[in-house]
Design a protein around this motif. Sequence first.
Motif, PDB file in Angstrom:
ATOM      1  N   PHE A  29      18.942  22.903  12.869  1.00 10.62           N
ATOM      2  CA  PHE A  29      18.470  24.298  13.455  1.00 10.62           C
ATOM      3  C   PHE A  29      17.584  25.054  12.397  1.00 10.62           C
ATOM      4  O   PHE A  29      17.255  26.099  12.863  1.00 10.62           O
ATOM      5  CB  PHE A  29      19.779  25.072  13.707  1.00 10.62           C
ATOM      6  N   THR A  30      17.090  24.034  11.266  1.00  9.88           N
ATOM      7  CA  THR A  30      15.960  24.734  10.511  1.00  9.88           C
ATOM      8  C   THR A  30      14.717  23.870  10.312  1.00  9.88           C
ATOM      9  O   THR A  30      14.101  24.085   9.414  1.00  9.88           O
ATOM     10  CB  THR A  30      16.679  25.134   9.284  1.00  9.88           C
ATOM     11  N   LEU A  31      14.840  22.827  11.008  1.00 11.00           N
ATOM     12  CA  LEU A  31      13.832  21.773  10.844  1.00 11.00           C
ATOM     13  C   LEU A  31      12.377  22.432  11.150  1.00 11.00           C
ATOM     14  O   LEU A  31      12.134  23.068  12.236  1.00 11.00           O
ATOM     15  CB  LEU A  31      13.890  20.578  12.123  1.00 11.00           C
ATOM     16  N   PRO A  32      11.482  22.420  10.091  1.00  9.03           N
ATOM     17  CA  PRO A  32      10.113  22.961   9.985  1.00  9.03           C
ATOM     18  C   PRO A  32       9.287  21.997  11.392  1.00  9.03           C
ATOM     19  O   PRO A  32       9.528  20.939  11.315  1.00  9.03           O
ATOM     20  CB  PRO A  32       9.656  22.693   8.960  1.00  9.03           C
ATOM     21  N   ASP A  33       8.391  22.749  11.994  1.00  9.24           N
ATOM     22  CA  ASP A  33       7.671  22.347  12.963  1.00  9.24           C
ATOM     23  C   ASP A  33       6.955  20.690  12.293  1.00  9.24           C
ATOM     24  O   ASP A  33       6.954  19.793  12.899  1.00  9.24           O
ATOM     25  CB  ASP A  33       6.611  23.150  13.261  1.00  9.24           C
ATOM     26  N   LYS A  34       6.267  20.824  11.157  1.00  6.52           N
ATOM     27  CA  LYS A  34       5.663  19.689  10.649  1.00  6.52           C
ATOM     28  C   LYS A  34       6.525  18.727  10.341  1.00  6.52           C
ATOM     29  O   LYS A  34       6.163  17.557  10.126  1.00  6.52           O
ATOM     30  CB  LYS A  34       4.871  20.329   9.219  1.00  6.52           C
ATOM     31  N   GLY A  47      11.122  24.015  17.220  1.00  5.30           N
ATOM     32  CA  GLY A  47      11.691  25.290  16.847  1.00  5.30           C
ATOM     33  C   GLY A  47      13.218  25.552  17.198  1.00  5.30           C
ATOM     34  O   GLY A  47      13.770  24.473  17.660  1.00  5.30           O
ATOM     35  N   PHE A  48      13.468  26.813  17.163  1.00  6.36           N
ATOM     36  CA  PHE A  48      15.030  26.849  17.363  1.00  6.36           C
ATOM     37  C   PHE A  48      15.239  28.247  17.890  1.00  6.36           C
ATOM     38  O   PHE A  48      14.419  29.308  17.421  1.00  6.36           O
ATOM     39  CB  PHE A  48      16.121  26.462  16.203  1.00  6.36           C
ATOM     40  N   THR A  49      16.197  28.386  18.575  1.00  9.54           N
ATOM     41  CA  THR A  49      16.609  30.002  19.233  1.00  9.54           C
ATOM     42  C   THR A  49      18.125  29.721  19.673  1.00  9.54           C
ATOM     43  O   THR A  49      18.932  29.045  19.138  1.00  9.54           O
ATOM     44  CB  THR A  49      15.730  30.103  20.354  1.00  9.54           C
ATOM     45  N   THR A  50      18.540  30.716  20.641  1.00  4.21           N
ATOM     46  CA  THR A  50      19.899  30.644  20.992  1.00  4.21           C
ATOM     47  C   THR A  50      19.910  30.597  22.513  1.00  4.21           C
ATOM     48  O   THR A  50      18.899  31.055  23.124  1.00  4.21           O
ATOM     49  CB  THR A  50      20.592  31.966  20.494  1.00  4.21           C
ATOM     50  N   SER A  51      20.847  29.908  23.151  1.00  2.00           N
ATOM     51  CA  SER A  51      20.985  29.931  24.411  1.00  2.00           C
ATOM     52  C   SER A  51      21.425  31.368  25.127  1.00  2.00           C
ATOM     53  O   SER A  51      21.917  32.148  24.190  1.00  2.00           O
ATOM     54  CB  SER A  51      21.977  28.725  24.790  1.00  2.00           C
ATOM     55  N   PRO A  52      21.391  31.363  26.591  1.00  6.45           N
ATOM     56  CA  PRO A  52      21.751  32.690  26.923  1.00  6.45           C
ATOM     57  C   PRO A  52      23.270  33.155  26.610  1.00  6.45           C
ATOM     58  O   PRO A  52      23.824  34.132  26.621  1.00  6.45           O
ATOM     59  CB  PRO A  52      21.534  32.337  28.535  1.00  6.45           C
ATOM     60  N   PHE A 163      14.094  10.376  10.820  1.00  2.00           N
ATOM     61  CA  PHE A 163      14.913  11.239  10.923  1.00  2.00           C
ATOM     62  C   PHE A 163      15.945  11.193   9.706  1.00  2.00           C
ATOM     63  O   PHE A 163      15.991  12.096   8.781  1.00  2.00           O
ATOM     64  CB  PHE A 163      15.789  11.359  12.177  1.00  2.00           C
ATOM     65  N   ALA A 164      16.106  10.192   9.242  1.00  2.00           N
ATOM     66  CA  ALA A 164      17.160   9.737   8.194  1.00  2.00           C
ATOM     67  C   ALA A 164      16.358  10.105   6.874  1.00  2.00           C
ATOM     68  O   ALA A 164      17.281  10.826   5.969  1.00  2.00           O
ATOM     69  CB  ALA A 164      17.639   8.219   8.076  1.00  2.00           C
ATOM     70  N   ALA A 165      15.190   9.812   6.638  1.00  3.44           N
ATOM     71  CA  ALA A 165      14.619  10.362   5.673  1.00  3.44           C
ATOM     72  C   ALA A 165      14.281  11.867   5.362  1.00  3.44           C
ATOM     73  O   ALA A 165      14.400  12.473   4.331  1.00  3.44           O
ATOM     74  CB  ALA A 165      13.261   9.586   5.569  1.00  3.44           C
ATOM     75  N   SER A 166      14.108  12.392   6.416  1.00  2.00           N
ATOM     76  CA  SER A 166      14.159  13.845   6.514  1.00  2.00           C
ATOM     77  C   SER A 166      15.460  14.441   6.280  1.00  2.00           C
ATOM     78  O   SER A 166      15.574  15.522   5.602  1.00  2.00           O
ATOM     79  CB  SER A 166      13.651  14.380   8.103  1.00  2.00           C
ATOM     80  N   ILE A 167      16.415  14.012   6.955  1.00  2.00           N
ATOM     81  CA  ILE A 167      17.759  14.374   6.737  1.00  2.00           C
ATOM     82  C   ILE A 167      18.127  14.413   4.974  1.00  2.00           C
ATOM     83  O   ILE A 167      18.791  15.217   4.381  1.00  2.00           O
ATOM     84  CB  ILE A 167      18.826  13.802   7.407  1.00  2.00           C
ATOM     85  N   GLU A 168      17.686  13.223   4.546  1.00  2.00           N
ATOM     86  CA  GLU A 168      17.968  12.823   3.020  1.00  2.00           C
ATOM     87  C   GLU A 168      17.310  13.903   2.220  1.00  2.00           C
ATOM     88  O   GLU A 168      17.788  14.299   1.200  1.00  2.00           O
ATOM     89  CB  GLU A 168      17.380  11.448   2.977  1.00  2.00           C
ATOM     90  N   ARG A 169      16.095  14.274   2.677  1.00  2.00           N
ATOM     91  CA  ARG A 169      15.230  15.267   1.845  1.00  2.00           C
ATOM     92  C   ARG A 169      15.990  16.577   1.831  1.00  2.00           C
ATOM     93  O   ARG A 169      16.131  17.184   0.838  1.00  2.00           O
ATOM     94  CB  ARG A 169      13.905  15.447   2.321  1.00  2.00           C
ATOM     95  N   ALA A 170      16.364  16.700   2.973  1.00  2.00           N
ATOM     96  CA  ALA A 170      17.227  18.226   3.048  1.00  2.00           C
ATOM     97  C   ALA A 170      18.417  18.240   2.575  1.00  2.00           C
ATOM     98  O   ALA A 170      18.758  19.278   1.886  1.00  2.00           O
ATOM     99  CB  ALA A 170      17.381  18.632   4.500  1.00  2.00           C
ATOM    100  N   ALA A 171      19.086  16.920   2.479  1.00  2.00           N
ATOM    101  CA  ALA A 171      20.456  17.073   1.616  1.00  2.00           C
ATOM    102  C   ALA A 171      20.222  17.121   0.227  1.00  2.00           C
ATOM    103  O   ALA A 171      20.815  17.727  -0.737  1.00  2.00           O
ATOM    104  CB  ALA A 171      21.248  15.540   2.017  1.00  2.00           C
ATOM    105  N   LEU A 172      19.020  16.457  -0.386  1.00  2.00           N
ATOM    106  CA  LEU A 172      18.697  16.246  -1.653  1.00  2.00           C
ATOM    107  C   LEU A 172      18.102  17.900  -2.232  1.00  2.00           C
ATOM    108  O   LEU A 172      18.238  17.932  -3.544  1.00  2.00           O
ATOM    109  CB  LEU A 172      17.989  15.371  -2.053  1.00  2.00           C
TER     110      LEU A 172
END
Length: 174
Positions: A29-34, A47-52, A163-172
């Motif tokens: 829910f914070t994943l940048p577009d790039k 992008g991210f938002t909220t449902s109704p 995706f795993a590499a992106s999650i890894e970068r966010a975690a570190l």
Amino acid sequence: MTDTKIVDSSFTAIINAPIEKIDLPSWAFTLPDKEYQGCSPAHVAAGFTTSPEGKRMSINVEIIGGSLMVQHYVETLGEMNHLILDSISDVFTPSGRTTIRVVWELSVKAIDDRTCEFTNHVQSFATEDMLTLLDRQGIPFDVFRTQRQPMSIAHNQGETPLFAASIERAALRN
């Protein structure tokens, strides 16, 4: 027809980060577009938002098998190490616009104190709208499913390690 499942595909990859540093909902829910675009050549935008109903929602745009898809993923389970998102996605085909239901499940489990296994599990199901479009074109559902599976499975297989590499970068970074 009771069996509307099109694809059920699951792939794993290693994340070199301790499980306590991984927060899948925060990542999604914070994943940048790039960053999203870097996880597959088929990814167009995120992008991210909220449902109704006020639930967190991830909007993903991608092209699979030549069809543009706009996914409206609503969080149905949001734990740090397990995230389930459900979407009635818009699909733009040469024959017209339709919808498809996609369930995207991400999970991690610890291998040791520094490494985790990430699982990217995607299931898709035909909606009544899609079945009507196929019927209007005279395309049997089984034929459509057989043609769609290789593209969807290849897409999931390709994006999982990225995706795993992106999650890894966010975690570190945390």
